[in-house]
Design a protein around this motif. Structure first.
Motif, PDB file in Angstrom:
ATOM      1  N   LEU A 182       0.835  -1.203   0.000  1.00 46.85           N
ATOM      2  CA  LEU A 182       0.000   0.000   0.000  1.00 46.85           C
ATOM      3  C   LEU A 182       0.870   1.252   0.000  1.00 46.85           C
ATOM      4  CD1 LEU A 182      -2.684   1.516   0.305  1.00 46.85           C
ATOM      5  CD2 LEU A 182      -2.517   1.151   2.776  1.00 46.85           C
ATOM      6  N   VAL A 183       1.920   1.241   0.815  1.00 44.16           N
ATOM      7  CA  VAL A 183       2.832   2.386   0.871  1.00 44.16           C
ATOM      8  C   VAL A 183       3.477   2.614  -0.495  1.00 44.16           C
ATOM      9  CG1 VAL A 183       5.005   3.222   1.856  1.00 44.16           C
ATOM     10  CG2 VAL A 183       3.303   2.122   3.330  1.00 44.16           C
ATOM     11  N   THR A 184       3.895   1.528  -1.129  1.00 46.50           N
ATOM     12  CA  THR A 184       4.523   1.638  -2.454  1.00 46.50           C
ATOM     13  C   THR A 184       3.553   2.210  -3.476  1.00 46.50           C
ATOM     14  OG1 THR A 184       5.976  -0.228  -1.983  1.00 46.50           O
ATOM     15  CG2 THR A 184       5.652   0.347  -4.306  1.00 46.50           C
ATOM     16  N   GLY A 185       2.294   1.755  -3.419  1.00 50.92           N
ATOM     17  CA  GLY A 185       1.294   2.278  -4.339  1.00 50.92           C
ATOM     18  C   GLY A 185       1.090   3.769  -4.168  1.00 50.92           C
ATOM     19  N   VAL A 186       1.026   4.235  -2.919  1.00 54.13           N
ATOM     20  CA  VAL A 186       0.844   5.664  -2.654  1.00 54.13           C
ATOM     21  C   VAL A 186       2.086   6.448  -3.079  1.00 54.13           C
ATOM     22  CG1 VAL A 186       0.531   7.392  -0.842  1.00 54.13           C
ATOM     23  CG2 VAL A 186      -0.799   5.273  -0.789  1.00 54.13           C
TER      24      VAL A 186
ATOM     25  N   ALA B 193       5.624  -5.123  -6.901  1.00 56.37           N
ATOM     26  CA  ALA B 193       5.722  -4.761  -8.313  1.00 56.37           C
ATOM     27  C   ALA B 193       4.384  -4.257  -8.847  1.00 56.37           C
ATOM     28  CB  ALA B 193       6.206  -5.962  -9.119  1.00 56.37           C
ATOM     29  N   ARG B 194       3.296  -4.941  -8.480  1.00 58.70           N
ATOM     30  CA  ARG B 194       1.975  -4.508  -8.939  1.00 58.70           C
ATOM     31  C   ARG B 194       1.625  -3.139  -8.376  1.00 58.70           C
ATOM     32  NH1 ARG B 194      -0.244 -10.343  -7.193  1.00 58.70           N
ATOM     33  NH2 ARG B 194       0.681 -11.547  -8.908  1.00 58.70           N
ATOM     34  N   ALA B 195       1.926  -2.939  -7.104  1.00 57.61           N
ATOM     35  CA  ALA B 195       1.621  -1.644  -6.484  1.00 57.61           C
ATOM     36  C   ALA B 195       2.409  -0.521  -7.146  1.00 57.61           C
ATOM     37  CB  ALA B 195       1.932  -1.702  -4.992  1.00 57.61           C
ATOM     38  N   SER B 196       3.602  -0.831  -7.633  1.00 56.46           N
ATOM     39  CA  SER B 196       4.446   0.209  -8.233  1.00 56.46           C
ATOM     40  C   SER B 196       3.877   0.740  -9.543  1.00 56.46           C
ATOM     41  CB  SER B 196       5.853  -0.344  -8.473  1.00 56.46           C
ATOM     42  OG  SER B 196       5.861  -1.287  -9.539  1.00 56.46           O
ATOM     43  N   LEU B 197       2.936   0.004 -10.147  1.00 60.46           N
ATOM     44  CA  LEU B 197       2.344   0.426 -11.420  1.00 60.46           C
ATOM     45  C   LEU B 197       1.227   1.443 -11.239  1.00 60.46           C
ATOM     46  CD1 LEU B 197       2.034  -3.058 -13.190  1.00 60.46           C
ATOM     47  CD2 LEU B 197       3.902  -1.405 -13.379  1.00 60.46           C
ATOM     48  N   VAL B 198       0.773   1.625 -10.010  1.00 57.66           N
ATOM     49  CA  VAL B 198      -0.419   2.435  -9.738  1.00 57.66           C
ATOM     50  C   VAL B 198      -0.261   3.879 -10.207  1.00 57.66           C
ATOM     51  CG1 VAL B 198      -1.741   3.469  -7.836  1.00 57.66           C
ATOM     52  CG2 VAL B 198      -1.287   1.010  -7.852  1.00 57.66           C
ATOM     53  N   GLY B 199       0.939   4.428 -10.123  1.00 55.11           N
ATOM     54  CA  GLY B 199       1.123   5.852 -10.409  1.00 55.11           C
ATOM     55  C   GLY B 199       1.227   6.223 -11.866  1.00 55.11           C
ATOM     56  N   GLN B 200       1.087   5.281 -12.792  1.00 55.49           N
ATOM     57  CA  GLN B 200       1.309   5.581 -14.207  1.00 55.49           C
ATOM     58  C   GLN B 200       0.352   6.609 -14.819  1.00 55.49           C
ATOM     59  OE1 GLN B 200       4.041   4.705 -16.150  1.00 55.49           O
ATOM     60  NE2 GLN B 200       4.678   4.231 -14.053  1.00 55.49           N
ATOM     61  N   PRO B 201      -0.942   6.631 -14.454  1.00 54.94           N
ATOM     62  CA  PRO B 201      -1.800   7.693 -15.025  1.00 54.94           C
ATOM     63  C   PRO B 201      -1.312   9.098 -14.715  1.00 54.94           C
ATOM     64  CG  PRO B 201      -3.152   5.948 -14.092  1.00 54.94           C
ATOM     65  CD  PRO B 201      -1.730   5.633 -13.700  1.00 54.94           C
ATOM     66  N   LEU B 202      -0.682   9.287 -13.554  1.00 54.15           N
ATOM     67  CA  LEU B 202      -0.108  10.597 -13.210  1.00 54.15           C
ATOM     68  C   LEU B 202       1.258  10.770 -13.859  1.00 54.15           C
ATOM     69  CD1 LEU B 202      -0.246  13.246 -11.632  1.00 54.15           C
ATOM     70  CD2 LEU B 202       0.671  12.036  -9.641  1.00 54.15           C
ATOM     71  N   HIS B 203       2.009   9.686 -13.936  1.00 54.26           N
ATOM     72  CA  HIS B 203       3.353   9.758 -14.511  1.00 54.26           C
ATOM     73  C   HIS B 203       3.330  10.269 -15.943  1.00 54.26           C
ATOM     74  CE1 HIS B 203       7.398   8.607 -15.768  1.00 54.26           C
ATOM     75  NE2 HIS B 203       6.852   7.955 -16.776  1.00 54.26           N
TER      76      HIS B 203
END
Length: 473
Positions: free
Chosen positions: A374-378, A415-425
């Motif tokens: 969760l922390v990684t996703g945020v 790894a899955r959580a790390s993909l969460v930020g792509q719409p902002l990236h």
């Protein structure tokens, strides 16, 4: 100190471009150069810049020849049927147009390349937005968010980087994420519907007869006027900083230059109807080669552009005219990429990226250890916005994954959580493709940023929430 200076440099850059005190290309060069001196490593600035330019040179080459290739395809009429189909769906209804923007961007994003997606989407829809005086930041914002969700495809980049960094199989990361990503894409489409309703309320609904010029509003990459450097629509001379026609408040494009708008003449001299299927086959082959990774993408676009020019415009003066029609866009976008190389080169060379990553990990409370996914996703939201995907996935993610492993969190979840930020990236100032987007849409980067950040961040959080709900993260 490096951590403070790193965040200060990024904040200074964002504030100056959002307040329109500096152009992005100037800010990308001058601000990191100044901070490099503050760090006490001004003597090494040349090395950092060369390293940054070297790493981004393939991207710049890809963009240069991709712009030429798709510009030629627009010139010869390859996408005319697509735009006609979109027009039939949209029916000059702002709501349908915005939803169509999300759908088109998502579909084209299947090729895994953001620049290609933005060139096709903006080229197809800019004339409608301009003619109806719709807000152009809605065009850029929706396209960026839809592409950001689709950017998580295994061949899009982030998933492959995460797999490489953590020594995992890309399919093991991506396939379980599909339900959460589908929810994210549905959210973008739903948001497009809401934004479209707002535009419909402001503008009303016109009939196609009121919009079309001889029943055609098609994209333009420069007809006869294009060779003189005057863009009738989007493809020929979009700039890296735009013309500021989009506004954060949704007030639409300015009226300035609207008199110059014209649908392309269906009999324009650049059309090549007899070569339509050749051009279609060439484009499909090119996209297939990109997905299958037969050759590096810059090489594919270089070969594709050369072949497209030679076959469609066998006479050298005609080839020169097509290159001249797209020269401004090529120069501005490639220049922006090399300017971004200064920024990334200084961030990485001075050690500011490493310092910021270490600080982020250190400030995470020990009690959050079992919730590191969760922390990684945020954290993926700000970190992938403020640094390159390479910096995040190869520099930060392994550190976060190691901390997670100490608390029993699997590398796959991380790894899955790390993909969460792509719409902002995809709207980060460090992403070269975003300059293609705002340049072709003639939107100021600051206007695009003010509009898209809140919606893109919300999209990321929706994906993260769906991932947790489905037990994926």
């Amino acid at each position: 100190m490096l951590t403070i200076l790193g965040f200060a440099m990024i904040a200074t850059f964002l504030v100056l471009i959002m307040m329109k005190k500096m152009s992005p290309i100037a800010a990308l060069v001058l601000i990191p150069a100044l901070f490099c001196v503050f760090v006490g490593k001004g003597a090494h600035l040349g090395d950092y810049v060369i390293d940054g330019v070297t790493s981004l040179a393939p991207t710049a080459a890809m963009l240069m020849f991709a712009i030429v290739y798709f510009g030629v395809m627009i010139d010869v009429g390859l996408f005319d049927p697509i735009v006609k189909g979109i027009l039939k769906f949209c029916k000059a209804d702002p709501m349908r147009i915005v939803v169509g923007t999300a759908l088109l961007a998502a579909i084209v994003s299947l090729d895994g390349d953001g620049s290609t997606t933005f060139m096709i989407t903006v080229s197809a829809l800019y004339p409608l937005y301009k003619r109806l005086k719709m807000s152009l930041v809605i065009l850029t914002g929706v396209a960026a968010m839809a592409n950001g969700v689709m950017n998580t495809l295994p061949w899009g980049g982030p998933t492959a980087r995460a797999a490489t960094a953590l020594k995992l199989d890309a399919s093991d990361i991506f396939v379980p994420m599909i339900p959460a990503l589908a929810v994210g894409l549905l959210f973008v489409i739903g948001l497009s519907y809401v934004l479209g309703l707002r535009e419909r309320k402001r503008l009303g609904v016109l009939t196609l007869d009121e919009v079309l010029v001889e029943e055609t509003v098609l994209v333009g990459a420069g007809g006869a006027a294009g060779a003189e450097g005057k863009a009738t629509t989007t493809g020929g001379t979009g700039t890296g900083t735009g013309a500021g026609t989009g506004t954060d408040s949704g007030s639409g494009a300015s009226d300035e230059g609207d008199d110059d708008f014209q649908g392309l003449d269906p009999h324009r001299d650049t059309l090549r109807p007899k070569l339509y299927w050749f051009n279609a086959l060439l484009t499909v082959t090119l996209l297939t080669a990109m997905i299958m990774e037969w050759l590096p993408i810059p090489v594919l676009f270089l070969l594709g552009a050369a072949l497209a020019l030679t076959v469609n415009f066998p006479h050298i003066p005609d080839q020169k005219a097509r290159l001249a029609a797209h020269a401004d866009n090529v120069l501005n976008v490639s220049g922006m990429v090399f300017a971004a190389a200064v920024f990334t080169g200084v961030l990485q060379g001075t050690g500011m990226v490493d310092a910021m990553a270490k600080w982020m990990v250190d400030v995470i409370p020990a009690a959050m250890g079992p919730h590191m996914a969760l922390v990684t996703g945020v954290l993926s939201l700000p970190l992938t916005y403020f640094m390159s995907n390479d910096g995040f996935y190869f520099g930060v993610l392994p550190v976060l994954a190691e901390a997670g492993a100490a608390h029993g969190v699997s590398p796959l979840e991380m790894a899955r959580a790390s993909l969460v930020g792509q719409p902002l990236h995809m709207s980060s100032p460090l992403v070269p493709a975003v300059y293609v987007l705002v340049g072709m849409a003639k939107v100021e980067f600051g206007d695009h940023t003010r509009f898209v950040v809140k919606w893109a961040a919300l999209t990321c959080l929706v994906i993260l929430g769906a991932g947790i709900l489905f037990g994926i993260i």
